[in-house]
Every structure is written in structure tokens, then in C-alpha cells.
Design an enzyme around this catalytic site. Structure first.
Site, mmCIF file in Angstrom:
data_model
loop_
_atom_site.group_PDB
_atom_site.id
_atom_site.type_symbol
_atom_site.label_atom_id
_atom_site.label_comp_id
_atom_site.label_asym_id
_atom_site.label_seq_id
_atom_site.Cartn_x
_atom_site.Cartn_y
_atom_site.Cartn_z
ATOM 1 N N TYR A 129 -14.492 10.496 0.534
ATOM 2 C CA TYR A 129 -13.676 10.250 -0.613
ATOM 3 C C TYR A 129 -13.978 11.234 -1.769
ATOM 4 C CZ TYR A 129 -11.806 6.062 1.670
ATOM 5 O OH TYR A 129 -11.321 5.329 2.429
ATOM 6 N N ARG A 187 0.761 -1.010 0.088
ATOM 7 C CA ARG A 187 -0.017 0.086 0.032
ATOM 8 C C ARG A 187 0.891 1.098 -0.017
ATOM 9 N NH1 ARG A 187 -4.669 1.993 4.183
ATOM 10 N NH2 ARG A 187 -4.815 4.082 3.317
ATOM 11 N N CYS A 199 -18.609 -1.494 3.420
ATOM 12 C CA CYS A 199 -17.559 -0.297 3.721
ATOM 13 C C CYS A 199 -18.134 0.440 4.923
ATOM 14 C CB CYS A 199 -17.635 0.697 2.600
ATOM 15 S SG CYS A 199 -16.565 2.072 2.839
HETATM 16 MN MN LIG Z 1 -14.377 1.523 2.652
#
Ligand SMILES: [Mn+2]
Ligand SMILES: [Mn+2]
Ligand SMILES: [Mn+2]
Ligand SMILES: [Mn+2]
Lengths: 442, 442, 442, 442
Positions: free
Chosen positions: B256, B96, B172
Site C-alpha cells: 500500500y 466501494r 489484516c
Molecule cells: Mn488489510
């Protein structure tokens, strides 16, 4: 249309007019124009006089009985028109220069059609085109409105959504340029090449390419992937594509796609140009100045070859072919901006798309393509979102919607910069944007 | 399921596991787990041992008859499972960190889910998840696959398109976090707030917000437009929105969305973080190190409060509530990633979406929202295009498709930089991407 | 709603009212009704008085502080209502008897909902319901309109298309009856059975059936294919299905589907009934007469058990559960008639469908089912075509559209007979169809 | 295609062949056919010899270098073909006579295309056409398959769904007949009339009609509403429409719509014909017998005028124009059966529709019509449902699906009669339906 066709060209003082006149003259046998009315606004009177005089000399030299009328009275001109073409520019090239320069100050490409510049061009243009639509409804309800004014996709969208006019076509020379470029890349005569065009204005793709009826799409992709071969247009950079990106894409992008798939490089080019030769508007302004000097020559009675530098290659062909096919019910295939009607699956039926159509006396009929390849659906949808929100802002004068349009534009990186650009541009174009500065009546 | 539930957690050595175990313990009355199998790979053996021991202590302290099994043998664990949860990380946090750092070198945000980093996380993860799907098909065909592994949207898309597993849900904690944030902004108890969620994973919008059944959307928009109030998440910047942009948008974006609507500012933050405190992966790595030190403490038998710094707020709640509602046929509404089935008009029926669903014993049933507001349709479609092309590249190992996915990602400004990032990342992650480096059999 | 709920029942003099009152009394703890207004028209005064007195006795016996108001003044009643239920019958049962008898003279089933009878019930009812909608808009704009009046699908369609009311739900007891019948066929408690309902009113299918969360669709198909087992309803023939037809169909039809899949047999039954015991309306008229005799008994203070013969099994449950779930934001799943919103792919978003919904305080939210099985899509579309053209005829009074609706109805074999039936029915119902006999204002 | 075109006609012994040969001869300048292969089966040898000899005389008389080959070896013929036309009839006219007579025994119209007869014609034909498709794939993969065999819609659907052939077009003379009839009704030359055709085979509507590019739809509706004027076809009853029904419909139905909008009258006519002059198949059989007597005449070297009684008016024109436009990339508009691709909104993209297409060298490209008028959507969807279920039954030999197709057909009133007709027809056509009588391999 008993005694020949009446054509009204709004923005008749444009430097493009000789192109159009040449196209009409060439096609007179099929397209017997009786009257051509060139309409402009008081600020354009001088250009109108120059271009109009040239147009009259061209017609006279051709020995044709076309009456050329020059006027500032739009409503008088529109009465009983058969075709109304629009090629006007609210705020002239100076406004376009601002559309280009202001965003650049913030590190953003202006892009006069699907970018921040296009947003402002739309905000200035749409209220005017909707006024013209009202006049058409009243004065020549059977006329076809052929719009060349950019952003042609957004303008067509606005006419479809906010006017009662349904006989409207948006026109662009990009697809015909792509077809010519592909023919050249294949080194064959363009008449042997057919392209399945679909997408939006300045966001159109060639979904398939045929040579003599056989698909040559992979060869064309390879030809485009060859940097030495890249098809281009006068008014767009010739930056070459990453070959493997094109291979992955698998369809043919248009020149304007460089703004979205090569944003960094395009920005760099535009920044450099702005510092050196000037933005496109500034270059064009100089070209136009020279053109009008030529046009003044009383001995000139043809379209001067220098006009080709102006960037409107195939423009006259696109326009005259469209009018010709409608008038004569030619039923040939031309890519134009029209109501989607299901032709592209992921776009609403009542939105404007740029797609291959059969051009009939009843107007363009779009060919159904099913859906766009999944990889391009997103970008196309994003520009359609932009066009629709921008058109709404243009009609309502809603500041928040204008900011929304600016922010969702793929060239604009952030809401904060969007607001800065928006505010500066609103101020700069204030005189042409009354809807944002005057109270709108309920 | 006669004698209690068997749950298999792949990536069981994760620092999140104590969250999950705590959630299971809290809900034991409704959710009688008989066996919890924590599965990991040899490289994760040590962490697995530490976390597994803590899990056993937690269960023991709670006095519950849950058997906790630790194993590296995935197939043995899967046999007759009722629920399989996946929270593994191919290449661990080091991978990552590369997903984040490499794009930054090119001035591009890595973004480990819907950005270039997410592309590579998908390329590494999807082949593994498809292997797990094959095992599930064979060993526990009635099990539900609950995927927490990011990019959860792309992974769910890949499972729906490239496996035979239909009992899959992507999960999520973003929507639950939004709901909590909205409740806080309104200063009311979260149980009184309902949100109509729709979009994609990490690209989800609140289309409407209700307080006690009455829409309070405009108030929430105003609350969010207040910079002092901006809802945020541990792992996303708290950069505030342009108020008028939010007003124009008219729906609630998720955290996001800052990557797309505030790209410049987010890039600046990430560049600065990379130079100072390290990228998110690097910070998390340090946090995890500390967490595992805590986990080792043989006297610790509860989830340590420090875990909340990790960023997984509501994670356990989201997961346990989902499993609980499936197991007990609760028929409550939860936002999850599932097959669209027409719930969002402009997304294909067979694609994954993140949308409010009724959670039944038969699985999630999506609530139809009609279409998304026109302004957000484009961006959502673009991420869906990205997810689909990325999933195709992950399965086929097709370089051109990988480059296509990278180029059409809205964070990547040009095909040229896309190729540079792609090439460097392919090399950096080579060991986890055999499909790009070994010949694929026909 | 601070001091309890105000419910207005239009057509309050109906024999069904005691059902409703019983349901409200049973649920008083959750559903604290303050006022129940029973509204009727002058012709219904006597029945209203009888039913109203019974309702008051029932409330009194239950010891609840519900005020029962009887009135002929609809607008007075509607003021500040929370829920408006409509169960009126324009022209009373005599009109329904004509709806049934006139088509039979031409060898055509009347069918009071989706047949020629339903067309005329719609033509009589829709203008009245649209008037009520205007009153609601003015007097209680936040109220929910719960329509029981048939044809409930066509009426809901008309409200959605031709009024400004969006808080409307159409209700029917067919789905709940199917679920009960399936549970009985499986010999299990109904609470363990769930059915995925989708289609249109009286044209609804069970797309899947679950017992304890596991699909048992094939077993249910087999159970229905067993003639001794056929689920049925009081008011629909128990004619059994061809077993192999059901197996081919693969989903669960409702009782009303017999009109379309067993037209000949249904026609024969109705012809025979008309000659012997009378049409359904005539039978019901007798039943009602007896019911009202019972209702008059001043000692009766409960719903008399004889009411069950009337055919409205589960009616009260359907209605009260819906109101309860809206009022208390129960978020359970109920099949109701609502705006499609994409839940069924081949029906327009803005049309009414009957589909499983989550019932929230914000109203019903339809669960997306993708598309109907291909074999049933045609018949469903045909009834939707019929409903839409019929609603248009009801609003405009356009004779040609009424004839079109009649001709495209699947029970009507030819345009010629359609016209004969139409003409006779228009004349027979003249007093209730002013839109066809008075000049409509422009 | 370097040395001229190779055409293979399967079912070459048909009485229609001289039509086709005449069409090819007339167009030889544009359509230079090198080889015409007439293929038939052993049972058709005699007819093939007669027709083939006539074809050779016709070509010889015309002085053209077309080679006419007669063969029973289909695979030899197909090798390197450019166009394959199919006009065969499994079971010959005797089978069609059963298709017509058996349903009539049950009071049901046979209708050899979209009725019960059409179901059986499909069940017999589809397996054969799919075998031909496999041969084409192997022997002439670039060939166009032009299918005339009925039911042409169902056959095209089956080829699109169950074969790999994409270069397939289904052809019918109904639309061209409608256009001619409209021109006659308007008393103008057909070249001035254009019709927007859309729907399914034998279920096609004229959505708009233009005379010299101007819509004359209302006038055409009025002309059709005039009983003395009703357009008709040789093989369909001339029963006139209810004028007000047509006015309500507002679009132009085709002749076959009488089966659905005038079912009673059509049934009465067919019952009477069956008792007197014989069913259509029986009449045609007699006509054919006479035709073949004429064809035998060694002095006959043209298409005999008596062929026109056969009912195939414009058949040759439709076929030859299609082949000509494909071969020469004419890009004219012709209504054909092709993949929908979004052209009609409520039909799946991958289903066959009959719609105006631009005929190019790449094949037909459908023109997007948006959606059908709401009133006709239902019936069109119902026939599409029937076609799809029937095609599935034809391929799988699934009895239940065959019964389902029979029951959902709008001409069949009940599942019980459907089963009786199905069982008797399965038995009657047993020798041509191996898929229903032999175990199908897994
Ligand atoms: Mn998520
Ligand atoms: Mn252009
Ligand atoms: Mn009902
Ligand atoms: Mn035909």
C-alpha cells in the site's frame, strides 16, 4: 563586549543589508554597535562595495560611531565577534531560479524552503554553514549565530546536529507577518495581539490568538475564512482558504501552508508565473538589479522605500529585536527556530522547532506547548522527517539519502519523478555540491 | 467456553466466509468450535443463505460437530459469544465502487482504506461497529472482537477511543503477505523468516528481517530493488520501486505504500482501469458473482480454488491463527492492530498501531520497537492524524472535521478539491451517513 | 555454531556452576553444547579445579560429548564463543561481607544490589565487565553476553552505555521465584500462571497475574496480604506486608522491595543477624565451604541437593531457558534485563529495564507495558537514577559522583553518613578500585 | 475589570494578610484594586476582625480608594471576583502541630508539605479547595485562583485533576528566596541574577544560574559548599551540605531538600526542638499571638516589622508580582506551580510542576527545560507519585490509598510505621476528614 558590540554579517552584499543597517541605527541607544563587518565572497565583491558604501553613508548621516568594515576575509571578520548573522545565498539567485524551474518541468512545485528547491538550497548551504560554525568555534566561541539563510529550519537542524555550536538561532519573518496580518484582520493595533506560535520554519501555526489577553481564536479563524480578508505575504500567493477547512483545522496556518493544503492551485500559479513574469527568483533578480542601481546613488543615505517590494517585511525588525533582546536580556517573547527541548511533544528534544521563546541573555528559552493539534501533527512531522534526512544527505553526500529526502517531501508525488528531478538538479548545481561528486574521506 | 467455542461472524454472507470455515475445520483439533453464527442484514439474506448452505456442507463433509447458524438477528447471535468477527461492508460493493470512482473524477485516487474512499468507508462503518460494541458490552462482555472490516486501522482506533470494548484486535493479511513475499524473494521456506513489523494498518513497515535469526535486511532491500522480483499482492499494483529510494529508506515498505511513494503512477493505473476493466470494486463484484454461482452448487463442499482470485490470500490463516493463539494461549508473535501502549514512540499510547505482538490468552501484547526510522515517521504520523480526525468526524457527524480529514489525507492535493469530493461523496452515500444529515442529539 | 555450541563461563569456579552444568545436561537434546569453558582468576584456581572436576564427572556420567575446559586464560577461552556467561565476584565473598558490614556500622542496610553494598559491588565489577566486553568485541563479536553478576541491573546499564556490545542480557531468578510463589499461593500448577513483569532488577513488579489467561490480580494481592502466605525467597527475609498497603499498591512487589517499603524492620533483622549468625555473605561463605567439601568427593557426579540452600533456586532454569530460547528461537516470554526501547514509558529508551520479553534468536524483544502505576514510578525512577550515577562513577572514578550515588540511594538517610560510609568502603575495597586511586588518563 | 480589580482572599484572617495589603498598596498605580474581600470561617471571626481593621487603616493611611470587605459568606464574596487568593489553614495551627508531633513519636519527620504532615494537610485542604473551585466555576468563572495554601504542589495537582478550573496557579516563596540567597552568596544585586528553576513545590532545583546572562553555576555550587555561606530560610534548618555531594549534584537544591538529603540530621533537630522550644507550628502560634496583639493597636497602620519573623519573606512580593504580571500582561519570568505541559520531560503533561514561566494575561506559560539531571529525576518522581496518590486519597477517602501515599513518602521508613502514623493522625484530625469517616456516595 566592553567597548560596544561587534556584528559580522556573512553575505553582507545582500540587498537586505540596508534593512539591517536601518534597524541597527534605530536601536543604537540600546544596542551600541561598535563594528559592523560585512563579509562576502569574491563573486559578490561588486555588490558588497555598493551596499557597503550605502551602509557607511547611512551611519554617517545618523551621526553614529559605528565602524562599517567590508571584507572578503571571513576569518578576519569573525575574530571576537559578538553576533554573526548569516544571509548568504550559495549560487546566488541563479541557483534559486534553477531550484524553482527544474521541478516545474516535472509538474512539481520548487518551493525554495520546504520543497525540492529547499532540499537543494540545503544541500548547497549546509556544508558552508558548518564551515562557518567551525570558524566561530575557533575565533569567537561566545558569539551568537543568527541565521537568516533559508531553509532556516533545516539549517538550524543541521547546526544543532552536526556542529558544536549551541548559541544558534534561526530567524524568519513569517510569524511576525502573521501577527501583523491578524491585527489588521481584527482592525486593532498589533501591540494588543499575541499569538501562540508553534511548529517548524515555514510550517508554523498560531495555536491560539489573544486580544488584550483574551482568546479570540474563533474570530480570527472566521476572519481568515473570509476570502476578502485573507492574510498574505508579498512572496506568497493570496489564494484563499476553504472556510470550512479552516474551521475544522481550528488553528491559524501560515502562508507557506498553501503549498501543502492547496498544492494544485499553487502549482498552477507557479506554472503560469514561470511562463509569464518569471519565477520568484527571476522577479527578485530584476527587483535587486533596480535596488542596486538605487543603492549606487551617492546621495542616498537611507534605506530606499523600494526595498519593501523585495518581500522582507519585518525582516529587520525580527533580526534587530532578537539581537537587542539577547544583548539587553529583555526577556520578551519572540518566535524563533531553536532546540525543541520538549516544547513540542511529538518532536525530538534535540531537533529544531519554530516556537515562541523567551529571549534572554542566555539565549531563547522555548515555551512548552504540550502537543500540536492531532490534525497538524502529521504534516509537521513529515517536514521534520524531510529536514532531517535532507540535512543528513547534505553532510554525507549520500545519493540514496538525497533521493529519500526528495521522495518523502509532500510536494513530490513519486519516487520516479523524485529521481528525475534529483538527477537533473544535482547536475545543474554540480559546482556547489562537491560532497556528491568527490569521494568523501572516511 | 466449557463446551466449545461460540463464534459470531457479522457480515457472514461475505464471499470470504468459506475461507474462514476452511480455516476453522483445519484447526478443529486445537480450536473446538461448537457454534458458528453467520449474521447478516436483510439485504444480504440471499448471499447469507448461499454461503451458509456451503458452510454447512463443508462442516458436514469434514464430519465435525460444528453447528452453523444463519440469522439476521445480531443480538440473538451475540449472546455469550466467545469471538465476534466482523467482515461486513456497509453499502456493499456498490458503495466501494463509488468510493473509488468519485475521487477519480477529481484526479484523486480513491483508495478504500487510507485514502478518500477509506474516509467514507470509515464514516459508514464506524457508527455500525460502535453499535456492535454496545451489544457486545451487554451480551457477551468477555468476547474478543476480531475486526477484518476496513479501514481496519481507523476502525480499531474508533473502537479504542469511542467504545468501552478493550478486547478488540484489528486484522489484516498484508504483513503475512509481506513475509511470504520476502521468503519467496529469498527463496527460502517462510518458517525461517521473521520480520519486525511496525506502523499502521496498510502503512506497515518491516523494520528488520531475519533469516534463521540473522538479519538479512540489506539483502531483502536489494531483492526488492530488483524490478523482476518485486513482492506484490493480488489487489495492489506491481509497480516497481526506484532501487535507490529503497536503499535510502533502508526498511521494507508494504504494498500500500505505493499509493504514497508512487502516487502519480498509481493514479494513472487506476484511471486506466476505471476506463477499461473497471475499478477494483467493479472487478470484485464480477468475481463475487461468479463465486456465488459456484457456492450455489449443492455438490460443492470445500472452499473453491477460484476464491483465491478474490485477493484475500492468507486471510483465513491470519484470522484463524489469531483466534487459535488467543484461545490456546500460544504466545506466538503475530502482527495485529492493537493499542500502542508505547510500542512505537511517536504514536500516542492510546492509539491503534499495527505491530508485532505476542498473542496470549489475555490478548495481544505489543513488542516495543522504540521509534520508527526518522524518514517514515512523518508519513505514519500523517495517516494517524487522518485516522483520528476521520474517526472523530464519523462519531460526531461534524462536516468541518470530515473536510479536515479529507484535506490532510496525503492523496488529496488541495482543500478545494477535498471539498468537492467530500460534497459529492456525502450525497452519494447519504443513506448510510445519518450522522451528517440528521440533527445529532446533545 | 555448526558443530555445537561453545559456552564460556567467567567465574567458572563458582559454587553455582554445578547448577548450570545440570541444566545444560538436562537440555542437551535441544542445546547441543560442544564445549564448556570454565574461566577463573589465579585466586580462584583451587575452586575452579574442584568444580571443574565435578563438572567433568557430571558430563561423563550423563554420557554426553561435552568438552569441559578449565582455564585462567580468558582471552583463549572467549575465542569464537557462542554464549558468554558471567558469574564472577570481584573480591569474592570477603568483599561482599564488607559491603554488608560497613554500612551497618552507620545504621544503614548494605544490600548487595540496589543499596550501598550494591554501589561498591558495581564499582568493583563494572570496569571488569567492560574489559570483558572489549575482549568479546574482538574475539567473539557474535556471542551473547548473559550476565548473572550482581548488581545485574547496574551492570546491564553500564554495558549498554559504556561498551559497544548490544547482545547482552542481564539475568535474575527473582521473577521466576515470584511466579512460583504466586502459583503456590494460588495452589495451582505454575504452568497455568502468567505474570506481567516490569521494573528494574530487584525492583520488579508483577503488574498483572493471569490464571489460565484470566486476571487474578486481586486474589493474589489478598493472598500476599495474608501473613501466613507471604511469598519469600531463601535469601530475603519473610517479613510480611501490611495488608492494606498491598491493597493500595494494587500490584505485586518482589522480595527485594522489603528493603524499601520495610526499611526499619529489614535493618533490625540485618543488625541482629550480623551479631548472631553473621551477615548473608558470612553465612554463604560457610555454606560454600561445605559445598566445596562435597564437590571434592570423587564419587559425586550430580549436583548435590545441598546446593539449594545456597539461594539460587531457579537460577539454572533461568539461565538455561534463556540460552535455549535464543539458540532455538523459541519465542517464549521471559523476564530479563534488556534495553528498554520504550517498553516502560517513564524510563529512557536506552536504559536497562527488567521486563517480560519475547526471547528470539535475535535476542530479547521487550513487551510494551505503557507506564508503571503512578505509585511505584517514583521508587523505580530513584533506583534507575542510582544505577546510572553509580555506573558513571564506576567508569570515571569520580569521587563526587560516587558520593552522589550513595546519597541518592533510598536506603541512605543523609549526605553526611553517605560520605562516611563511602570513605570507609573506598578504603576497604581499595585494591579493587584502581579508578579511584590512580590518575585516570584523559 | 472595567472599574478596577476585585480580589477575594480566602483565609483573610491570616497573620500574612498585612503583607499582602502592603504589597497591593505599593503597586496601586499598576494594580488598581477596587475591592479587597477578606473571607474567613466563623472560628476565624475574631482574627478576621483584627486583621481586617488593620488592613482598613493601612489603606486609609495610604489614601487609596480600595474598599476592604470582611465576611464569612464566601459565595457572596466570590461573585465576579478577578483574583481569588487562598491562604486558609483547615484546623488552624493546632492541626499543623499535630501534623508535626504525631510522626515524631514514631521517629519520623512531620514535614508539613511533602512529608506525612503534608499528606494530612492535603487530606484536610483538598476537599475544601475543590468546593471553592465549584463556587468559582459558578460565581466568577473568569477569575484566577492563586493558591498559597500548602502543600501548594499537591493542591495544584488536585485542582488540575479533580476540578474544572484551569486558571489556577500555585505559589511559593522558596524560589525567590533561593535567588536572593544566591545573589547574597555572590555578593551582587539580585536583579543581576537569574535562575532556571524546575521541579516540584518544595522540591525545586536551580538547574542553572546566570549573572548578567553568563552561567555562574560552578561558582554558586562552590559558594553553597562553603558551610559559612549556606543559603537558608527562616523556617528551615541551616544545616550545611556535604561539599562533595553538592559538587556531584551539580545543580542547586532548595532548602526543603534537606529533609530528603539530610534526613537524619533534620530529624534530630526536630526532635530536639519538639522537646525544647516546640515544633514550628507551636513557635509560629506564639509568634502569631504576639502579632495579633500588635495588629490590635488602633495606631498601627503599616505592616509591623515583626511580621518578618513569621517566615514569609518575599511572600507578598511573590503574590503581588504574579497578580500584577497577569493583570498587566507583563510577560516576565516567575517560577510558579502550573500544568507541566511538557516543560519537564519525565513528568506527565497534565501534572503540576514548579517551573519558570512567562506570566501573561493568559496565565503562566512554562519554559521547556527538557529533562531534569538524571540524579534528581528519581526523588522528584517520588514526590510526584506521593502527591498524586495523596490527592486521590483526599478525593476518594480511600484508606488504602492514604496508607499507600504514607508508605511511599521518602521520609517514612516502613509500611508498618506508616500505618501506625496514619491511624493516629486520622483519629486526631477526624473532624476535618469526613471523607474517611462517612460513607462516600457512589
Ligand atoms: Mn488489510
Ligand atoms: Mn522565512
Ligand atoms: Mn538477582
Ligand atoms: Mn512554599
Amino acid at each position: 563586549m566592553t567597548k560596544g558590540i561587534k556584528i559580522v554579517t556573512i553575505g553582507g552584499g545582500s540587498s537586505y543589508t540596508p534593512e539591517l543597517v536601518e534597524g541597527f541605527i534605530k536601536r543604537y541607544d540600546e544596542l551600541p554597535i561598535r563594528e559592523l563587518w560585512l563579509v562576502d565572497i569574491p563573486e559578490g565583491q561588486e555588490k558588497l562595495n555598493i551596499v557597503g558604501a550605502l551602509a557607511k553613508r547611512m551611519v554617517e548621516k545618523a551621526g553614529l560611531p559605528i565602524e562599517v568594515h567590508l571584507t572578503l576575509d571571513r576569518r578576519a571578520a569573525l575574530k571576537d565577534a559578538d553576533f554573526v548573522t548569516t544571509q548568504f545565498r550559495v549560487g546566488l539567485l541563479d541557483a534559486r531560479a534553477k531550484d524553482e524551474r527544474i521541478p516545474l518541468k516535472y509538474g512539481v512545485i520548487g518551493q525554495e524552503t520546504n520543497g525540492p528547491g529547499g532540499l537543494f538550497k540545503g544541500l548547497r548551504t549546509i556544508p558552508v554553514i558548518l564551515e562557518i560554525c567551525k570558524d566561530i568555534e575557533e575565533l569567537c566561541p561566545d558569539a551568537w549565530l543568527i541565521n537568516f539563510t533559508n531553509p532556516a529550519g533545516m539549517v538550524t537542524e543541521a547546526v544543532l546536529r552536526y556542529s558544536n555550536i549551541r548559541k544558534v538561532v534561526g530567524l524568519c519573518n513569517v510569524p511576525i507577518g502573521m501577527r501583523m496580518g491578524i491585527a489588521k484582520a481584527l482592525d486593532v493595533d498589533a501591540s494588543r495581539v499575541q499569538v501562540d506560535f508553534a511548529g517548524l520554519n515555514h510550517m508554523v501555526y498560531g495555536l491560539n490568538v489573544y486580544l488584550d489577553g483574551v482568546s479570540v481564536l474563533p474570530q480570527v479563524v472566521e476572519a481568515m475564512a473570509d476570502p476578502s480578508n485573507a492574510m498574505t505575504m508579498k512572496n506568497i500567493s493570496g489564494l484563499s482558504w476553504e472556510p470550512d477547512f479552516l474551521r475544522g483545522l481550528g488553528v491559524i496556518p501560515c502562508g507557506y501552508h498553501r503549498y501543502y493544503y492547496k498544492t494544485s492551485e499553487m502549482l498552477a500559479e507557479e506554472l503560469e508565473a514561470a511562463e509569464t513574469k518569471g519565477t520568484r527568483a527571476e522577479v527578485v533578480k530584476q527587483v535587486e538589479k533596480e535596488l542596486f542601481e538605487l543603492y549606487k546613488d551617492p546621495n542616498l543615505a537611507i534605506k530606499p522605500p523600494q526595498l519593501e517590494k523585495r518581500g522582507g517585511a519585518y525582516y529587520s525588525d525580527a533580526a534587530c529585536n532578537l539581537i537587542n533582546s539577547i544583548y539587553n536580556d529583555k526577556r520578551d517573547i519572540q518566535p524563533v527556530n531553536t532546540r525543541n527541548n520538549g516544547a513540542i511533544a511529538s518532536i525530538e528534544d534535540d531537533s529544531a522547532v519554530e516556537v515562541n521563546c523567551v529571549i534572554t541573555k542566555e539565549g531563547p528559552k522555548p515555551i512548552a506547548v504540550g502537543d500540536l493539534p492531532v490534525a497538524v501533527r502529521g504534516l509537521v512531522q513529515q517536514i521534520k522527517s524531510f529536514e532531517r534526512v535532507a540535512a543528513e544527505a547534505a553532510v554525507t553526500g549520500d545519493y540514496n539519502k538525497a533521493l529519500l529526502a526528495m521522495t518523502i517531501n509532500p510536494l513530490v508525488p513519486t519516487d520516479k519523478i523524485a529521481k528525475e528531478i534529483l538527477d537533473e538538479m544535482l547536475e545543474a548545481h554540480k559546482e556547489y555540491l562537491p560532497q556528491f561528486f568527490q569521494p568523501v574521506e572516511a
